[in-house]
Every structure is written in C-alpha cells, then in structure tokens.
Write a protein that holds these residues in place. Structure first.
Motif, PDB file in Angstrom:
ATOM      1  N   UNK A  88       0.848  -1.162   0.000  1.00 35.09           N
ATOM      2  CA  UNK A  88       0.000   0.000   0.000  1.00 35.09           C
ATOM      3  C   UNK A  88       0.901   1.235   0.000  1.00 35.09           C
ATOM      4  N   UNK A  89       0.351   2.412  -0.242  1.00 32.03           N
ATOM      5  CA  UNK A  89       1.186   3.604  -0.309  1.00 32.03           C
ATOM      6  C   UNK A  89       1.880   3.901   1.017  1.00 32.03           C
ATOM      7  N   UNK A  90       1.204   3.677   2.126  1.00 33.00           N
ATOM      8  CA  UNK A  90       1.848   3.947   3.412  1.00 33.00           C
ATOM      9  C   UNK A  90       2.991   2.972   3.676  1.00 33.00           C
ATOM     10  N   UNK A  91       2.869   1.737   3.220  1.00 36.02           N
ATOM     11  CA  UNK A  91       3.953   0.771   3.365  1.00 36.02           C
ATOM     12  C   UNK A  91       5.149   1.163   2.506  1.00 36.02           C
ATOM     13  N   UNK A  92       4.884   1.689   1.317  1.00 38.35           N
ATOM     14  CA  UNK A  92       5.970   2.125   0.439  1.00 38.35           C
ATOM     15  C   UNK A  92       6.708   3.318   1.053  1.00 38.35           C
ATOM     16  N   UNK A  93       5.964   4.253   1.632  1.00 40.82           N
ATOM     17  CA  UNK A  93       6.593   5.408   2.275  1.00 40.82           C
ATOM     18  C   UNK A  93       7.399   4.951   3.486  1.00 40.82           C
ATOM     19  N   UNK A  94       6.853   4.029   4.272  1.00 37.82           N
ATOM     20  CA  UNK A  94       7.604   3.496   5.416  1.00 37.82           C
ATOM     21  C   UNK A  94       8.910   2.864   4.963  1.00 37.82           C
ATOM     22  N   UNK A  95       8.863   2.098   3.891  1.00 34.60           N
ATOM     23  CA  UNK A  95      10.060   1.431   3.380  1.00 34.60           C
ATOM     24  C   UNK A  95      11.112   2.458   2.951  1.00 34.60           C
ATOM     25  N   UNK A  96      10.665   3.524   2.290  1.00 30.12           N
ATOM     26  CA  UNK A  96      11.603   4.523   1.792  1.00 30.12           C
ATOM     27  C   UNK A  96      12.164   5.422   2.889  1.00 30.12           C
ATOM     28  N   UNK A 156      12.008   4.854   6.474  1.00 28.30           N
ATOM     29  CA  UNK A 156      12.269   4.295   7.793  1.00 28.30           C
ATOM     30  C   UNK A 156      13.731   4.454   8.218  1.00 28.30           C
ATOM     31  N   UNK A 157      14.652   4.051   7.383  1.00 27.65           N
ATOM     32  CA  UNK A 157      16.072   4.136   7.736  1.00 27.65           C
ATOM     33  C   UNK A 157      16.547   5.582   7.885  1.00 27.65           C
ATOM     34  N   UNK A 158      16.226   6.489   6.947  1.00 26.29           N
ATOM     35  CA  UNK A 158      16.640   7.885   7.159  1.00 26.29           C
ATOM     36  C   UNK A 158      16.026   8.480   8.432  1.00 26.29           C
ATOM     37  N   UNK A 159      14.795   8.113   8.734  1.00 26.52           N
ATOM     38  CA  UNK A 159      14.151   8.603   9.945  1.00 26.52           C
ATOM     39  C   UNK A 159      14.862   8.122  11.196  1.00 26.52           C
ATOM     40  N   UNK A 160      15.264   6.864  11.208  1.00 25.14           N
ATOM     41  CA  UNK A 160      15.996   6.329  12.363  1.00 25.14           C
ATOM     42  C   UNK A 160      17.333   7.038  12.530  1.00 25.14           C
ATOM     43  N   UNK A 161      18.008   7.332  11.403  1.00 24.83           N
ATOM     44  CA  UNK A 161      19.290   8.035  11.480  1.00 24.83           C
ATOM     45  C   UNK A 161      19.119   9.454  12.032  1.00 24.83           C
ATOM     46  N   UNK A 162      18.047  10.127  11.637  1.00 24.97           N
ATOM     47  CA  UNK A 162      17.791  11.481  12.130  1.00 24.97           C
ATOM     48  C   UNK A 162      17.524  11.446  13.623  1.00 24.97           C
ATOM     49  N   UNK A 163      16.719  10.482  14.064  1.00 23.31           N
ATOM     50  CA  UNK A 163      16.407  10.361  15.500  1.00 23.31           C
ATOM     51  C   UNK A 163      17.670  10.089  16.296  1.00 23.31           C
ATOM     52  N   UNK A 164      18.527   9.221  15.793  1.00 27.60           N
ATOM     53  CA  UNK A 164      19.786   8.920  16.486  1.00 27.60           C
ATOM     54  C   UNK A 164      20.706  10.142  16.511  1.00 27.60           C
ATOM     55  N   UNK A 165      20.675  10.945  15.455  1.00 26.09           N
ATOM     56  CA  UNK A 165      21.547  12.110  15.379  1.00 26.09           C
ATOM     57  C   UNK A 165      21.136  13.189  16.384  1.00 26.09           C
ATOM     58  N   UNK A 166      19.852  13.335  16.625  1.00 29.77           N
ATOM     59  CA  UNK A 166      19.392  14.404  17.530  1.00 29.77           C
ATOM     60  C   UNK A 166      19.149  13.913  18.956  1.00 29.77           C
TER      61      UNK A 166
END
Length: 83
Positions: free
Chosen positions: A59-67, A69-79
């Motif tokens: 689904x579109x939300x699953x595709x957005x999560x896939x794209x 998820x990793x950059x979001x985790x890196x941003x959270x770890x950075x801040x």
C-alpha cells in the motif's frame, strides 16, 4: 465478498463522475497544477488496482515506510541526547 466485476463497475462509475466534474476545470489549470493532479490520480489508480484485483502489493503507506524508515531512524539517532 464482492466480485471483481462489481468492484470494477463501482470504481469506473466513481472515476467517471470525478472526471465529468473536473474536466472543465482541468483545461483551465496551469501545467504544474495538471501534473500534481495527474500524480494524485495515478496514486489513486494504483490503490484501485490493488483493491479490485486483491493484489498483495504494498500500500502507499507501506511504500513510504520502506523509503523513509532508515533515514528517519538516522535522524532520531543524530538528535538524541547522549545518555
């Protein structure tokens, strides 16, 4: 459970109604606005194909999560404040 024919008929009626109402307005839109409208319609058509054919595609939300998820985790770890 609905058949493919019933789902397809309902979707064709819905899209016909939308296009009948929107077509006069679409001709007056600028190129950029038409492109945005087309992208939104393509996204909705993708979802309709998944729905009508009962495909196991993402689904579109699953595709957005896939794209994202990793950059979001890196941003959270950075801040994140160190312990």
């Amino acid at each position: 459970m609905r058949t493919i024919f019933e789902k397809l008929l309902v979707m064709l009626l819905c899209y016909s109604a939308v296009l009948a109402c929107e077509f006069p307005k679409l001709r007056k839109l600028r190129r950029h606005e038409r492109m945005v409208y087309s992208i939104l319609m393509l996204c909705s058509l993708y979802l309709v194909v998944i729905y009508v054919l009962d495909l196991p595609w993402p689904n579109l939300d699953e595709a957005v999560d896939y794209l994202l998820e990793q950059p979001g985790k890196r941003i959270v770890e950075a801040v994140k404040a160190p312990d």
